[in-house]
Enzyme design. Sequence first.
Site, mmCIF file in Angstrom:
data_model
loop_
_atom_site.group_PDB
_atom_site.id
_atom_site.type_symbol
_atom_site.label_atom_id
_atom_site.label_comp_id
_atom_site.label_asym_id
_atom_site.label_seq_id
_atom_site.Cartn_x
_atom_site.Cartn_y
_atom_site.Cartn_z
ATOM 1 N N LEU A 15 4.982 1.401 -4.677
ATOM 2 C CA LEU A 15 4.860 0.878 -5.815
ATOM 3 C C LEU A 15 3.054 0.654 -6.378
ATOM 4 O O LEU A 15 3.007 0.798 -7.268
ATOM 5 C CB LEU A 15 4.877 -0.758 -5.522
ATOM 6 C CG LEU A 15 6.822 -1.122 -5.457
ATOM 7 C CD1 LEU A 15 6.475 -2.625 -5.166
ATOM 8 C CD2 LEU A 15 7.290 -0.733 -6.862
ATOM 9 N N HIS A 42 5.846 5.472 3.074
ATOM 10 C CA HIS A 42 6.061 5.452 5.008
ATOM 11 C C HIS A 42 6.108 5.162 5.958
ATOM 12 O O HIS A 42 5.726 5.613 6.672
ATOM 13 C CB HIS A 42 5.365 3.521 4.390
ATOM 14 C CG HIS A 42 4.861 3.206 5.064
ATOM 15 N ND1 HIS A 42 5.354 2.146 6.257
ATOM 16 C CD2 HIS A 42 3.410 2.544 5.698
ATOM 17 C CE1 HIS A 42 4.490 2.286 7.285
ATOM 18 N NE2 HIS A 42 3.350 1.865 7.053
ATOM 19 N N GLY A 49 -2.081 1.200 -3.301
ATOM 20 C CA GLY A 49 -2.751 0.684 -1.731
ATOM 21 C C GLY A 49 -3.899 1.450 -0.923
ATOM 22 O O GLY A 49 -3.305 2.747 -1.714
ATOM 23 N N GLU A 103 11.420 10.608 10.477
ATOM 24 C CA GLU A 103 11.649 12.148 10.482
ATOM 25 C C GLU A 103 12.003 12.942 8.928
ATOM 26 O O GLU A 103 12.929 11.862 8.565
ATOM 27 C CB GLU A 103 11.976 12.187 11.251
ATOM 28 C CG GLU A 103 11.123 12.605 12.936
ATOM 29 C CD GLU A 103 9.863 12.522 13.301
ATOM 30 O OE1 GLU A 103 9.417 13.371 12.679
ATOM 31 O OE2 GLU A 103 8.860 11.811 13.983
#
Lengths: 124, 161
Positions: free
Chosen positions: B70, B9, B73, B45
């Site tokens: 995990l 993310h 989603g 980055e």
Amino acid sequence: MSRVALLVLVHGSPRPTANEEMFKVVERVRIRNLYPIVQVGFLECNEPDIAKAIDLCVEQGATEIRAVPYFLHTGTHVAQDLPELLEAGGKRHPQTTFLLGDFLGRSRHLTDILAERTRSTECP
Amino acid sequence: MTGVILFAHGSLLCGAGQSLLAHAQRLREMGIAPIVEVGYLNYSEPRFLAAVARCAEQGATHIIVTPYFLIPGKFVSIDLPKAVAEAQSKFPALDYTVVPALGFDERLADALITSANGARPSEAWGEALEESVAFCRALPECPLYATVACPHKPERTEAIA
């Protein structure tokens, strides 16, 4: 006599299915019987929240709570929010020992899982 | 030649990516593929597309995207396919394979138990924050920026003095 609880600290999600696999993992921990109390507490969205989960551990007779963040990264939750919630728990329950473990993402076991997921393409 | 991209993310907190970089380094040492890179969706980055470019520069013909998530989603099921589609349009000569998120694995239980066994008292709880500071990028968006923990805050020097 000491009674140790493993408290799993989880982010929580508004999607009911988001926690299913985490609960399966926690069940695997529970059936190994290494910790007499295994409790989940959520930072957001789901119940019980972490404060309540700490209280539940103490109600079940925990003299020591070992908390493990079910998080992959050192975000502000891991670095700040979770330690603060444990400290608050320690103030409510001064007779209980509070310990905090590494967050999940730091574990070498995760490297092995990533390797296996990556290799899963090789032999379809 | 295969290039593996660990897809994550990203975070505004300095040092948040260190554990992922450690996994990438261990995967390189394991010889999982000739190329192992990290690519982020947001904030950090290199972004995913830049990671694909790095793989291409090193001669990759096949990209395996391994999500560091995990659960599958929104980020994995919606944002990642979009990022892969963008990479396909920029680097059409490469093949792309996306493998599953971490999900359930018995070894996650091992990880929880190992962590609990090594749990430490409150004196050590600030280490994650201190470690983050060690990788300070001086981003104004970082949650630590201009706080007492941030090494790039002049007030901190004054506070210590």
